[in-house]
Design an enzyme around this catalytic site. Structure first.
Site, short mmCIF file in Angstrom:
data_model
loop_
_atom_site.label_atom_id
_atom_site.label_comp_id
_atom_site.label_asym_id
_atom_site.label_seq_id
_atom_site.Cartn_x
_atom_site.Cartn_y
_atom_site.Cartn_z
N LYS A 9 0.09 3.07 6.25
CA LYS A 9 0.69 2.62 4.98
C LYS A 9 -0.15 2.18 4.07
CE LYS A 9 1.82 -0.95 4.08
NZ LYS A 9 2.24 -2.58 3.90
N PRO A 94 -7.98 -1.45 10.02
CA PRO A 94 -8.06 -2.92 10.27
C PRO A 94 -6.92 -3.46 10.48
CG PRO A 94 -9.07 -1.65 8.80
CD PRO A 94 -8.43 -0.27 9.20
N ALA A 96 -5.00 -7.94 9.04
CA ALA A 96 -3.99 -8.34 8.22
C ALA A 96 -4.62 -7.36 7.56
CB ALA A 96 -4.34 -9.26 8.77
N GLY A 98 -2.78 -5.10 4.54
CA GLY A 98 -2.04 -4.45 3.59
C GLY A 98 -1.41 -3.20 4.17
N ILE A 99 -2.28 -2.73 4.94
CA ILE A 99 -1.81 -1.13 5.42
C ILE A 99 -0.93 -1.21 5.87
CG2 ILE A 99 -3.29 -0.50 4.14
CD1 ILE A 99 -5.40 0.17 6.69
N GLY A 100 -0.63 -1.84 6.85
CA GLY A 100 0.58 -1.61 8.02
C GLY A 100 0.32 -1.05 8.90
N SER A 103 2.22 -2.58 11.96
CA SER A 103 3.61 -1.99 11.58
C SER A 103 3.95 -0.44 12.17
CB SER A 103 4.03 -1.97 10.55
OG SER A 103 4.75 -3.13 10.20
N ALA A 104 2.76 0.09 11.67
CA ALA A 104 2.78 2.03 12.04
C ALA A 104 3.02 1.50 13.86
CB ALA A 104 1.51 1.92 12.03
N ASP A 136 8.11 -3.69 8.06
CA ASP A 136 7.31 -2.34 6.90
C ASP A 136 7.94 -1.70 8.34
OD1 ASP A 136 6.19 -2.53 4.51
OD2 ASP A 136 4.24 -3.75 5.66
#
Length: 292
Positions: A9, A94, A96, A98-100, A103-104, A136
């Site tokens: 994300k 990666p 932690a 910032g690309i979720g 969450s994905a 997210d």
């Protein structure tokens, strides 16, 4: 064996509206999804389990704390006699970052369980569990571009053109809670004026060009970029590398960092920029691809 992808994300914009009295932050963010993804498989069975593999499997932390299991447990508590099984997560994104990624992965788990149990992705119980798992996760559940508002519950679908991009992570972890703490908002404090809260952002309509989108995206940045750079100054180096890359149209940080992205006019320029950054910073994670 059932298989789903957990696509990265990317927050093209991220405006912090304010901090609610319950401590959560209200956001407004244009979210896109990249063509790089973790892969999650599910082997139906009686026991809920999770195993990890892939180049970044060791970064996943304690299995018991993984969002895949959290999502599955919450759904199991919500839906009686839910069919479960053994998950295997192939981790390439990666953590932690910032690309979720987490969450994905959780969203992929919910899609797998929905398919196994004959649930629609529009099932209100599935959406409730997604939000309870993480802010997210609802947008990742659908994995399509959207204007996300509130604490992640408001989703307005957007029609984005394909955006050639480069994603870069300097392989440093940034805790979301630390970035929001560095933002320094008090309980009940608004970061934007009341007029900005009331007025809806008008994003380009279906069929708009990449240039139209860039022009609009330039009007709104990422409010978490500055506090994240105070925590991890290397983010500034990443942004500099992307902004000075030949052909870069727009570059900024995604989410709470440390992953940053740049959008390019074409895939060739993106590939060349990615290769140059890899050569100059061999320790960084670099992906050239597209957002949509």
């Amino acid at each position: 064996m059932l298989v789903e992808e957990g696509r990265a994300k990317v927050n093209l914009t991220l405006r912090v509206v304010g901090r609610r009295v319950d401590g959560y932050h209200d956001l407004e963010s244009v979210v896109a999804f990249a063509d790089c993804a973790d892969r999650l498989s599910l082997l139906p069975g009686d026991e809920l389990k999770l195993a990890t593999s892939g180049p970044l499997a060791n970064d996943c932390g304690e299995i018991a704390d993984n969002l895949v299991l959290k999502a599955a447990r919450l759904l199991g508590e919500t839906i009686p006699d839910l069919k479960l099984g053994a998950f295997t997560l192939h981790k390439v994104l990666p953590v932690a970052a910032g690309i979720g990624g987490g969450s994905a992965d959780a969203a992929a788990a919910l899609r797998l369980l929905a398919g196994l149990n004959g649930l629609s992705l529009d099932d209100e119980r599935l959406r409730d569990v997604a939000l309870a798992t993480g802010a997210d996760v609802p947008v990742c559940l659908l994995s399509r571009a959207a204007d996300m508002t509130g604490v992640g519950e408001g989703l307005l679908p957007l029609d984005l053109p394909t955006m050639p991009c480069v994603l870069v992570n300097p392989r440093v972890h940034v805790a979301t809670r630390d970035v929001f703490a560095a933002l320094g908002l008090r309980s009940g404090e608004l970061l934007v004026g009341i007029t900005d809260v009331i007025e809806a952002v008008a994003w380009p309509e279906k069929g708009a060009s990449l240039e139209d989108w860039i022009a609009q995206l330039e009007q709104t940045g990422n409010d978490l970029e500055a506090p994240a750079m105070r925590i991890q100054p290397v983010i500034g180096e990443v942004l500099s590398a992307l902004r000075t890359a030949s052909g870069a149209l727009l570059a900024r940080m995604s989410g709470s960092g440390a992953t940053c992205f740049a959008i390019f006019a074409d895939a060739t320029a993106a590939a060349r920029a990615a290769e140059k950054i890899r050569q100059e910073h061999p320790g960084w994670w670099v992906h050239a691809g597209s957002l949509s």
